[in-house]
Design a protein around this motif. Structure first.
Motif: not given
Length: 492
Positions: A406-415, A417-422, A437-440
């Motif tokens: 898997f390669i997943w690129v997204a912004k602010s993943i925790q905020r 998409f939430g804890d359940e997805i994480v 995480d592009t925000a990081v």
């Protein structure tokens, strides 16, 4: 375009940034009259500095719109277009032979050829039929000894069946026009009612095809969907009228007398019956179901349903059964429930966040798309941006025959998409995934990241789900490096 199975995001794949020490000044502001502010700051040297700023400022390329990528960036000789041309060319050849007297059967049964094309185009869009076709393809070709080129050829073909759908749509109009010409040449053998019904069907087919023209479809998608659905239903009702009228009309007595045995012996009756069953069956599975909708932020919502689902499948949901339907990838561990991750990118998906429903309409028959074909390979790199990860998450939660990276690129993943997805992501072996995480960490070059991952993991194929530009860039880069890669196409 309808809410796609790709879970589109606004992720920007550009990594270029200006490093000029003058970059704090905005060239557009200066050109719009704010140069006086700069002159007050640096005095009489301002004109020279302004000229330096203009020279240093990057020359921006014309912005690529989503529509331009969809319509203009697919290439001239794609599999989709080759299937369209082949389908259309075969029909044109048969029609020419019929018109020149070298194909007497087609000359006599032109209307049947029109109905046959309609049956073929319905098959290419039938979720029930395609679920079976995809299952058979995976069972037959999903073996280690099957050559990779054969698997990728099958993947390209199955992904681009829309080319046959479009080719048959145009061909059905062409055959019906020819049939009407033949009827008018022998008006004494038919009735005005039959001619009128055939003309009405032709008009509806033309309207439906015009609404499906790519420019219309993507600019006015809801209009396209409603026209395609309701014009199709009316045309189907008129087709039944045409079949029954032609089977029961006696040109000698100029009267109608229907005999059931005569009707069922006609080939166009069999074709029309199959078309009807294929169209009606998915609607018989529509159910209003209770859902739980949660939104960690305004960027995406998580919709929960009861019942487990196999990996790689997609589902459709709607707030109203006769309104627009939206397709999303299904997240499930195969046990008690399944979920859909919907990025807030349109009116429907934004409404799920701002006005979460307690009930939604869904079709009990889940359908197979490109993600399902992950099961055909041994080692696969799947690439997703933003909420596009939803179509692949089931492969993390359930054992599959493929070894999936898997390669997943997204912004602010925790905020966002939430804890359940994480938690679901973190349950997967870390050595088989890259989460960026592009925000990081800033915006990566996803195409180059993908190529490197394929080399490191010795993967056989790449399957990507992103916005049109992102999917195009990854697929183009991989194929340039000799790596088979697939992403959503404009007719996905």
């Amino acid at each position: 375009m309808e809410e796609t199975t790709s879970g589109e995001t606004s992720t920007n794949f550009s990594t270029e940034r200006s490093d000029s020490h003058l970059s704090s000044f905005n060239i557009s502001d200066i050109e719009n009259g704010s140069a006086s502010d700069l002159e007050r700051q640096i005095g009489f040297g301002a004109p020279q500095v302004l000229e330096e700023i203009r020279r240093a400022a990057p020359n921006p390329k014309k912005a690529e719109t989503r529509l331009s990528v969809i319509l203009l960036d697919q290439g001239l000789f794609t599999v989709y277009k080759r299937l369209f041309i082949t389908t259309f060319a075969l029909n044109v050849t048969a029609l020419i032979l019929a018109a020149t007297g070298h194909f007497p059967y087609a000359e006599k049964e032109a209307a049947l050829f029109s109905v046959g094309n309609i049956l073929a185009l319905v098959l290419c869009r039938s979720e029930v039929f395609l679920r079976i076709v995809f299952w058979v393809a995976v069972k037959m070709l999903g073996r280690s000894w099957v050559p990779i080129p054969l698997k990728t050829a099958a993947t390209s073909f199955l992904q681009c069946l829309g080319g046959i759908h479009s080719g048959c749509g145009i061909s059905s109009i062409m055959w019906l026009i020819y049939s009407l010409v033949q009827i008018l040449r022998h008006r004494e053998s038919t009735s005005g009612v039959i001619i009128g019904v055939a003309a009405a069907i032709l008009g509806l087919l033309f309207i439906s095809s015009a609404a499906a023209f790519p420019l219309v479809r993507h600019v006015h998608h809801n209009f396209f969907e409603e026209i395609h659905r309701f014009a199709g239903w009316i045309a189907l009702a008129l087709l039944w009228a045409f079949v029954i009228l032609t089977a029961s009309y006696n040109p000698t007595k100029r009267a109608y007398k229907l005999r059931f045995l005569d009707l069922v012996k006609k080939q166009d009756f069999i074709f029309t019956l199959l078309i009807t069953l294929l169209i009606i069956f998915p609607w018989l599975t529509v159910r209003k179901v209770a859902v739980q909708v949660s939104a960690q932020s305004g960027q995406a919502s998580l919709i929960k349903f009861g019942g487990g689902v196999n990996p790689g499948l997609l589902g459709r949901i709607s707030r109203s059964p006769l309104s627009d339907w939206h397709a999303f990838g299904i997240i499930s561990d195969g046990k008690d429930e399944h979920m859909m991750l919907a990025g807030a990118v349109g009116d429907f998906t934004t409404g799920l966040v701002s006005d979460p429903p307690k009930f939604l309409y869904t079709r009990c028959i889940h359908f197979a798309g490109l993600p399902y074909l992950v099961n055909m390979y041994e080692k696969v790199v799947v690439v997703a941006t933003g909420s596009g990860i939803g179509v692949f998450l089931s492969f993390m939660l359930q054992r599959s025959r493929a070894n999936v990276y898997f390669i997943w690129v997204a912004k602010s993943i925790q905020r966002n998409f939430g804890d359940e997805i994480v938690r679901k992501i973190e349950s997967y072996p870390s050595e088989k995934m890259i989460v960026h995480d592009t925000a990081v960490s800033g915006r990566p070059n996803v195409a180059e990241l993908t190529v490197k991952a394929v080399r490191d993991w010795s993967a056989q194929v790449v399957i990507v789900t992103s916005n049109p530009r992102g999917s195009r860039d990854v697929v183009k880069k991989c194929r340039g490096e000799g790596i088979p890669a697939f992403g959503p196409i404009w007719d996905s």
